[in-house]
Design a protein around this motif. Sequence first.
Motif, PDB file in Angstrom:
ATOM      1  N   GLU A  40       0.813  -1.217   0.000  1.00  0.00           N
ATOM      2  CA  GLU A  40       0.000   0.000   0.000  1.00  0.00           C
ATOM      3  C   GLU A  40       0.848   1.270   0.000  1.00  0.00           C
ATOM      4  O   GLU A  40       0.362   2.350  -0.306  1.00  0.00           O
ATOM      5  N   SER A  41       2.133   1.155   0.334  1.00  0.00           N
ATOM      6  CA  SER A  41       3.010   2.327   0.345  1.00  0.00           C
ATOM      7  C   SER A  41       3.723   2.524  -0.990  1.00  0.00           C
ATOM      8  O   SER A  41       4.618   3.352  -1.097  1.00  0.00           O
ATOM      9  N   PHE A  42       3.305   1.794  -2.016  1.00  0.00           N
ATOM     10  CA  PHE A  42       3.940   1.886  -3.324  1.00  0.00           C
ATOM     11  C   PHE A  42       4.000   3.329  -3.835  1.00  0.00           C
ATOM     12  O   PHE A  42       5.025   3.779  -4.341  1.00  0.00           O
ATOM     13  N   ALA A  43       2.918   4.068  -3.690  1.00  0.00           N
ATOM     14  CA  ALA A  43       2.853   5.446  -4.197  1.00  0.00           C
ATOM     15  C   ALA A  43       3.834   6.366  -3.471  1.00  0.00           C
ATOM     16  O   ALA A  43       4.250   7.389  -4.026  1.00  0.00           O
ATOM     17  N   ASP A  44       4.229   6.013  -2.250  1.00  0.00           N
ATOM     18  CA  ASP A  44       5.165   6.839  -1.491  1.00  0.00           C
ATOM     19  C   ASP A  44       6.622   6.586  -1.878  1.00  0.00           C
ATOM     20  O   ASP A  44       7.497   7.358  -1.503  1.00  0.00           O
ATOM     21  N   LEU A  45       6.873   5.498  -2.586  1.00  0.00           N
ATOM     22  CA  LEU A  45       8.234   5.141  -2.987  1.00  0.00           C
ATOM     23  C   LEU A  45       8.520   5.660  -4.384  1.00  0.00           C
ATOM     24  O   LEU A  45       7.600   5.857  -5.187  1.00  0.00           O
ATOM     25  N   ARG A  53      -1.682  10.024 -16.567  1.00  0.00           N
ATOM     26  CA  ARG A  53      -2.580  10.893 -17.325  1.00  0.00           C
ATOM     27  C   ARG A  53      -3.231  11.927 -16.408  1.00  0.00           C
ATOM     28  O   ARG A  53      -3.630  12.983 -16.855  1.00  0.00           O
ATOM     29  N   HIS A  54      -3.339  11.591 -15.147  1.00  0.00           N
ATOM     30  CA  HIS A  54      -4.010  12.462 -14.177  1.00  0.00           C
ATOM     31  C   HIS A  54      -3.141  12.596 -12.926  1.00  0.00           C
ATOM     32  O   HIS A  54      -3.497  12.090 -11.868  1.00  0.00           O
ATOM     33  N   PRO A  55      -1.988  13.259 -13.027  1.00  0.00           N
ATOM     34  CA  PRO A  55      -1.085  13.349 -11.867  1.00  0.00           C
ATOM     35  C   PRO A  55      -1.686  14.089 -10.678  1.00  0.00           C
ATOM     36  O   PRO A  55      -1.256  13.877  -9.553  1.00  0.00           O
ATOM     37  N   GLU A  56      -2.690  14.906 -10.924  1.00  0.00           N
ATOM     38  CA  GLU A  56      -3.326  15.608  -9.816  1.00  0.00           C
ATOM     39  C   GLU A  56      -4.247  14.687  -9.022  1.00  0.00           C
ATOM     40  O   GLU A  56      -4.621  14.998  -7.898  1.00  0.00           O
ATOM     41  N   ARG A  57      -4.602  13.533  -9.576  1.00  0.00           N
ATOM     42  CA  ARG A  57      -5.511  12.605  -8.909  1.00  0.00           C
ATOM     43  C   ARG A  57      -4.853  11.312  -8.464  1.00  0.00           C
ATOM     44  O   ARG A  57      -5.337  10.653  -7.559  1.00  0.00           O
ATOM     45  N   PHE A  58      -3.777  10.879  -9.145  1.00  0.00           N
ATOM     46  CA  PHE A  58      -3.138   9.607  -8.841  1.00  0.00           C
ATOM     47  C   PHE A  58      -1.645   9.787  -8.638  1.00  0.00           C
ATOM     48  O   PHE A  58      -1.009  10.555  -9.360  1.00  0.00           O
ATOM     49  N   ASP A  59      -1.099   9.048  -7.675  1.00  0.00           N
ATOM     50  CA  ASP A  59       0.338   9.073  -7.409  1.00  0.00           C
ATOM     51  C   ASP A  59       1.030   7.825  -7.936  1.00  0.00           C
ATOM     52  O   ASP A  59       2.149   7.522  -7.538  1.00  0.00           O
ATOM     53  N   ILE A  60       0.372   7.113  -8.810  1.00  0.00           N
ATOM     54  CA  ILE A  60       0.900   5.860  -9.352  1.00  0.00           C
ATOM     55  C   ILE A  60       0.889   5.938 -10.875  1.00  0.00           C
ATOM     56  O   ILE A  60       0.176   6.764 -11.450  1.00  0.00           O
ATOM     57  N   PRO A  61       1.648   5.075 -11.537  1.00  0.00           N
ATOM     58  CA  PRO A  61       1.595   5.082 -13.004  1.00  0.00           C
ATOM     59  C   PRO A  61       0.222   4.621 -13.483  1.00  0.00           C
ATOM     60  O   PRO A  61      -0.387   3.735 -12.888  1.00  0.00           O
ATOM     61  N   GLU A  62      -0.238   5.248 -14.562  1.00  0.00           N
ATOM     62  CA  GLU A  62      -1.546   4.901 -15.106  1.00  0.00           C
ATOM     63  C   GLU A  62      -1.435   4.131 -16.420  1.00  0.00           C
ATOM     64  O   GLU A  62      -2.432   3.613 -16.904  1.00  0.00           O
ATOM     65  N   TRP A  63      -0.253   4.096 -16.986  1.00  0.00           N
ATOM     66  CA  TRP A  63      -0.044   3.340 -18.219  1.00  0.00           C
ATOM     67  C   TRP A  63       1.431   2.976 -18.341  1.00  0.00           C
ATOM     68  O   TRP A  63       2.293   3.617 -17.739  1.00  0.00           O
ATOM     69  N   ALA A  64       1.704   1.943 -19.114  1.00  0.00           N
ATOM     70  CA  ALA A  64       3.075   1.543 -19.423  1.00  0.00           C
ATOM     71  C   ALA A  64       3.072   0.823 -20.771  1.00  0.00           C
ATOM     72  O   ALA A  64       2.170   0.032 -21.048  1.00  0.00           O
ATOM     73  N   THR A  65       4.067   1.134 -21.587  1.00  0.00           N
ATOM     74  CA  THR A  65       4.197   0.526 -22.905  1.00  0.00           C
ATOM     75  C   THR A  65       5.626   0.063 -23.108  1.00  0.00           C
ATOM     76  O   THR A  65       6.568   0.794 -22.809  1.00  0.00           O
ATOM     77  N   CYS A  66       5.774  -1.132 -23.633  1.00  0.00           N
ATOM     78  CA  CYS A  66       7.095  -1.664 -23.971  1.00  0.00           C
ATOM     79  C   CYS A  66       7.412  -1.259 -25.404  1.00  0.00           C
ATOM     80  O   CYS A  66       6.648  -1.563 -26.316  1.00  0.00           O
ATOM     81  N   THR A  67       8.512  -0.570 -25.601  1.00  0.00           N
ATOM     82  CA  THR A  67       8.880  -0.142 -26.944  1.00  0.00           C
ATOM     83  C   THR A  67       9.506  -1.273 -27.749  1.00  0.00           C
ATOM     84  O   THR A  67       9.646  -1.154 -28.958  1.00  0.00           O
ATOM     85  N   ASP A  68       9.858  -2.380 -27.096  1.00  0.00           N
ATOM     86  CA  ASP A  68      10.441  -3.509 -27.823  1.00  0.00           C
ATOM     87  C   ASP A  68       9.367  -4.430 -28.406  1.00  0.00           C
ATOM     88  O   ASP A  68       9.385  -4.743 -29.585  1.00  0.00           O
ATOM     89  N   CYS A  69       8.424  -4.891 -27.576  1.00  0.00           N
ATOM     90  CA  CYS A  69       7.432  -5.858 -28.063  1.00  0.00           C
ATOM     91  C   CYS A  69       6.026  -5.269 -28.170  1.00  0.00           C
ATOM     92  O   CYS A  69       5.112  -5.960 -28.570  1.00  0.00           O
ATOM     93  N   ARG A  70       5.837  -4.012 -27.784  1.00  0.00           N
ATOM     94  CA  ARG A  70       4.580  -3.278 -27.891  1.00  0.00           C
ATOM     95  C   ARG A  70       3.506  -3.748 -26.899  1.00  0.00           C
ATOM     96  O   ARG A  70       2.330  -3.472 -27.084  1.00  0.00           O
ATOM     97  N   PHE A 120      -3.887   1.288 -16.216  1.00  0.00           N
ATOM     98  CA  PHE A 120      -4.516   1.281 -14.901  1.00  0.00           C
ATOM     99  C   PHE A 120      -5.984   1.599 -15.130  1.00  0.00           C
ATOM    100  O   PHE A 120      -6.342   2.712 -15.485  1.00  0.00           O
ATOM    101  N   GLU A 121      -6.831   0.598 -14.960  1.00  0.00           N
ATOM    102  CA  GLU A 121      -8.255   0.784 -15.202  1.00  0.00           C
ATOM    103  C   GLU A 121      -8.869   1.500 -14.010  1.00  0.00           C
ATOM    104  O   GLU A 121      -8.760   1.032 -12.881  1.00  0.00           O
ATOM    105  N   HIS A 122      -9.492   2.616 -14.271  1.00  0.00           N
ATOM    106  CA  HIS A 122     -10.098   3.380 -13.189  1.00  0.00           C
ATOM    107  C   HIS A 122     -11.221   4.257 -13.739  1.00  0.00           C
ATOM    108  O   HIS A 122     -11.273   4.537 -14.922  1.00  0.00           O
ATOM    109  N   SER A 123     -12.071   4.669 -12.843  1.00  0.00           N
ATOM    110  CA  SER A 123     -13.067   5.664 -13.194  1.00  0.00           C
ATOM    111  C   SER A 123     -12.771   6.894 -12.343  1.00  0.00           C
ATOM    112  O   SER A 123     -12.306   6.779 -11.214  1.00  0.00           O
ATOM    113  N   TYR A 124     -12.997   8.015 -12.900  1.00  0.00           N
ATOM    114  CA  TYR A 124     -12.696   9.258 -12.198  1.00  0.00           C
ATOM    115  C   TYR A 124     -13.686  10.325 -12.623  1.00  0.00           C
ATOM    116  O   TYR A 124     -14.280  10.262 -13.688  1.00  0.00           O
TER     117      TYR A 124
END
Length: 143
Positions: free
Chosen positions: A88-93, A112-129, A134-138
């Motif tokens: 649960e402390s992931f966002a603090d690290l 995409r919404h740094p004012e609302r979330f302190d965690i990554p909301e997406w990630a893409t691999c540039t090697d294999c695509r 992060f599925e959420h409603s806001y």
Amino acid sequence: MTGWLAVLFSKLVSLGERVVAPLRRGDGPNKFRLSSMDTATTTYDGDTGWARRPPATVECPRCEAEIFQHNARDDLDCSRCVGEYSHESFADLRLLYLTCPVCRSRMEHGQRHPERFDIPEWATCTDCRYHWEFEHSYDTRTD
């Protein structure tokens, strides 16, 4: 002359296998995976939701060592010092990088919404695509 043709044919087959090998997927009916940045214009695989987040590497706040978290619900234990952190402390690290679960490369990630979330909301691999969201409603209203 037949021996020479056999050697040439064998070399060509070997060369063809080496060219095709990175594109082979190996499971299921689709035997190929076009992973090159030049051939991949959209994502190939993907997941959504925090529970399916790619493995993460964060920085230990005590000794600045890298702590690997395979699953989003795993607690974080530093192997260099006595640092122990709840999942649960992931966002603090400090997030150093996310690792692609398909090809093990480092992924690009962001919010995409740094004012609302302190965690990554997406990630893409540039090697294999591979792509993760992060599925959420806001609520975007500002009352």
